[in-house]
Motif scaffolding. Structure first.
Motif, PDB file in Angstrom:
ATOM      1  N   UNK A 437       0.838  -1.196   0.000  1.00 12.05           N
ATOM      2  CA  UNK A 437       0.000   0.000   0.000  1.00 12.05           C
ATOM      3  C   UNK A 437       0.878   1.254   0.000  1.00 12.05           C
ATOM      4  N   UNK A 438       1.936   1.251   0.814  1.00 13.00           N
ATOM      5  CA  UNK A 438       2.846   2.408   0.827  1.00 13.00           C
ATOM      6  C   UNK A 438       3.462   2.616  -0.550  1.00 13.00           C
ATOM      7  N   UNK A 443       4.034   5.479  -5.601  1.00 11.96           N
ATOM      8  CA  UNK A 443       4.321   5.235  -7.020  1.00 11.96           C
ATOM      9  C   UNK A 443       3.218   5.716  -7.947  1.00 11.96           C
ATOM     10  N   UNK A 444       2.075   6.137  -7.374  1.00  4.07           N
ATOM     11  CA  UNK A 444       1.000   6.661  -8.213  1.00  4.07           C
ATOM     12  C   UNK A 444      -0.012   5.632  -8.659  1.00  4.07           C
ATOM     13  N   UNK A 445      -0.084   4.487  -7.984  1.00  2.00           N
ATOM     14  CA  UNK A 445      -1.070   3.465  -8.353  1.00  2.00           C
ATOM     15  C   UNK A 445      -2.488   3.906  -8.014  1.00  2.00           C
ATOM     16  N   UNK A 446      -2.621   4.830  -7.070  1.00  3.04           N
ATOM     17  CA  UNK A 446      -3.941   5.371  -6.751  1.00  3.04           C
ATOM     18  C   UNK A 446      -4.243   6.548  -7.685  1.00  3.04           C
ATOM     19  N   UNK A 468       1.935  10.298  -5.015  1.00  2.44           N
ATOM     20  CA  UNK A 468       2.669  10.561  -6.255  1.00  2.44           C
ATOM     21  C   UNK A 468       2.123  11.815  -6.940  1.00  2.44           C
ATOM     22  N   UNK A 469       2.942  12.551  -7.681  1.00  5.85           N
ATOM     23  CA  UNK A 469       2.469  13.771  -8.356  1.00  5.85           C
ATOM     24  C   UNK A 469       1.299  13.554  -9.306  1.00  5.85           C
ATOM     25  N   UNK A 470       1.119  12.344  -9.822  1.00  2.00           N
ATOM     26  CA  UNK A 470       0.005  12.120 -10.749  1.00  2.00           C
ATOM     27  C   UNK A 470      -1.324  11.942 -10.033  1.00  2.00           C
ATOM     28  N   UNK A 471      -1.305  11.683  -8.729  1.00  2.00           N
ATOM     29  CA  UNK A 471      -2.517  11.396  -7.971  1.00  2.00           C
ATOM     30  C   UNK A 471      -3.330  12.666  -7.750  1.00  2.00           C
ATOM     31  N   UNK A 530      -2.730   6.121 -14.857  1.00  3.38           N
ATOM     32  CA  UNK A 530      -2.130   5.705 -16.126  1.00  3.38           C
ATOM     33  C   UNK A 530      -1.263   6.801 -16.736  1.00  3.38           C
ATOM     34  N   UNK A 531      -1.317   8.001 -16.158  1.00  5.65           N
ATOM     35  CA  UNK A 531      -0.498   9.118 -16.641  1.00  5.65           C
ATOM     36  C   UNK A 531       0.749   9.331 -15.785  1.00  5.65           C
TER      37      UNK A 531
END
Length: 540
Positions: A437-438, A443-446, A468-471, A530-531
């Motif tokens: 989870x961490x 890593x941006x999986x969420x 992650x910056x993409x979240x 996905x980005x």
């Protein structure tokens, strides 16, 4: 009459009554009212192959006995005869009680109801059957594929098993064929249908994990469908026929604004029920990560005196600054044999929409909820000053956390109120979540994170690191957003009003905007996760 359970059941040798209950195809919202009533009263729940424990525990008592009828102790798939014996044993293990046999979809279809019911009859165990929503009709509906139309006037169902099924009834082009089974067996059934003469160009929709937020549908042809079916994950279902072409216009589930999104909710499961339901409504899957652990005060005497003072008329106001404060007082009320009627004559304040909703669930409609900022400051600005001509009592009770700031207390005192600031619970930072989870957070999986208070921001970053910056970062109010920015997070979504429902709806609106932007640019609609390769800049 709804089922009830006595706290002291008389001694009896009569086996428990068994209720065969349809668990639906996967979407928890498709559970029937009768099913939820029986689950709430059950002493034991016997699960099917697909029905998950979470569905049962969402409605059952905490002490319910959960039995897996899908697999044995060594992980092997149980035979139908073994399941029947398991249900009989569960009934005998809970004499005089209730055992719910939670079956996938509708108990009367493809679930071995007849075999298990016959075993109960032989053992002298009474039973009832509660139909459920079948995957046979629900999964195609969620995939946007009608089973009939003006030109498709019949439906042929194929249950793929160990032997090659008879598919002759599905060869006619006017017949819609529904194929169910394990991916490999279902693939063989589709090959048999093509071999029997159904055109290889016939449209086919293959759907795995139907009606859940993990649903995935692939549209292909009968000639290529066996490979798509074999690659699917159980449970999988295929619809063969001309009605598949309607999916482009009728796909309503997989086009929801947050469909397929994985959203992190940094709260406890007890606090997140309405948030999870709202996210599922918009097509998202919620992952709950507790950021704090709530414990009772070390010395409860002060809290107990204050609760008794609520009943004896000591206070004019009671102010709740968190859901945990509501829960702490409610537990004390239960301990003393009190209920919501003891709030008669008291004025009640709530810091925001989430806390107000917790009070309403208790039967209490708060008199004061700030409409702007959801914080102690916002509550203070909305709180009227003491007026000796209008207020018969000048005292306020604030049940709060041990780490609460003095802003509200000091402000109320300046406005003429006497304040009993009482520790109702202690907050301890929760243990870090599991390593996967961490890693997913960093890593941006969420796809998104929902922050419902400043403390959830601080604690999540403290135990798991920065998202992650993409979240996508969504905050319930300005104070929470300010804390997020102070931790280097860029806030993408701000709720228009301080409630969990408004926060989720605002996130859904953001999801719609992303989809529209992609469509206008002629790009494929992809989720934020996905980005993540490109990332984005954070607030400075």
């Amino acid at each position: 009459m709804s089922p009830t359970r006595s706290s002291t059941r008389p001694t009896t040798r009569v086996p428990a009554r068994v209720a065969f209950v349809g668990g639906g195809p996967g979407d928890p919202g498709l559970l029937t009212v009768r099913a939820t009533e029986l689950l709430a009263a059950a002493d034991a729940v016997v699960l099917d192959q697909v029905a998950r424990e979470g569905l049962a525990l969402r409605h059952a008592r905490p002490d319910v006995d959960v039995v897996d009828a899908g697999h044995g102790d060594q992980g092997e798939r149980l035979t139908q005869a073994s399941r029947a014996k398991l249900v009989v044993r569960a009934a005998k293990a809970h004499p005089g009680g209730l055992v719910v046999r939670l079956m996938d979809g509708d108990p009367a279809i493809f679930n071995g109801l007849a075999e298990e019911a016959q075993a109960l009859v032989k053992a002298g165990v009474s039973f009832e059957v509660v139909p459920g929503v079948s995957s046979l009709t629900a999964v195609p509906a969620y995939a946007g594929v009608p089973l009939t139309s003006k030109s498709s006037t019949a439906v042929h169902v194929v249950v793929a098993g160990p032997s090659t099924p008879d598919v002759s009834g599905g060869v006619d082009a006017a017949v819609t064929v529904v194929v169910l089974g394990t991916p490999d067996r279902a693939a063989e059934a589709l090959r048999a249908l093509a071999a029997a003469g159904r055109s290889a160009d016939t449209p086919v929709a293959v759907t795995e994990k139907g009606t859940t937020t993990e649903q995935r549908t692939v549209v292909t042809t009968l000639g290529a469908a066996p490979e798509a079916m074999a690659a699917g994950h159980f449970p999988v279902l295929a619809v063969v026929g001309d009605t598949v072409a309607m999916r482009d216009a009728l796909s309503w589930f997989e086009t929801k604004p947050l469909y397929g999104w994985s959203v992190l909710v940094p709260r406890t499961k007890e606090q997140s029920g309405s948030t999870i339901s709202r996210l599922e409504h918009h097509g998202a899957h919620a992952e709950v990560v507790p950021t704090i652990s709530v414990e009772p005060p070390r010395t409860p005497q002060q809290l107990e005196r204050a609760v008794k003072g609520m009943v004896t008329g000591r206070y004019e106001w009671v102010g709740f600054t968190s859901v945990n404060a509501v829960r702490a007082i409610r537990e004390k009320f239960d301990e003393f044999g009190l209920d919501a009627r003891s709030f008669a004559g008291l004025k009640v304040a709530a810091v925001g929409g989430v806390t107000a909703e917790a009070l309403r669930e208790w039967g209490i409609n708060p008199d004061l909820v700030p409409t702007d900022e959801q914080s102690a400051k916002g509550l203070l600005e909305a709180w009227p000053p003491f007026d000796p001509d209008l207020d018969p009592i000048d005292r306020v009770f604030l049940p709060r956390a041990d780490i609460a700031t003095d802003t509200l207390v000091a402000g109320l005192q300046e406005n003429g109120w006497e304040v009993d600031d009482v520790t109702a619970y202690r907050t301890v930072r929760a243990a870090p979540p599991a390593a996967p989870v961490r890693d997913a957070i960093k890593s941006g999986a969420f796809d998104a994170v929902l922050f419902t208070s400043s403390s959830t921001v601080r604690n999540l970053v403290g135990i798991a690191g920065k998202p992650h910056p993409s979240t996508v970062i969504a905050c319930i109010g300005p104070a929470t957003a300010k804390t997020a920015e102070e931790h280097g997070l860029r806030v993408d979504v701000l709720a228009p009003e301080p409630s969990a429902e408004a926060l989720v709806d605002a996130l859904a609106d953001h999801g719609r905007s992303l989809a529209l932007d992609a469509a206008e640019a002629g790009e494929e609609v992809v989720r934020p996760s996905q980005r993540r390769a490109g990332g984005r800049k954070r607030a400075t």
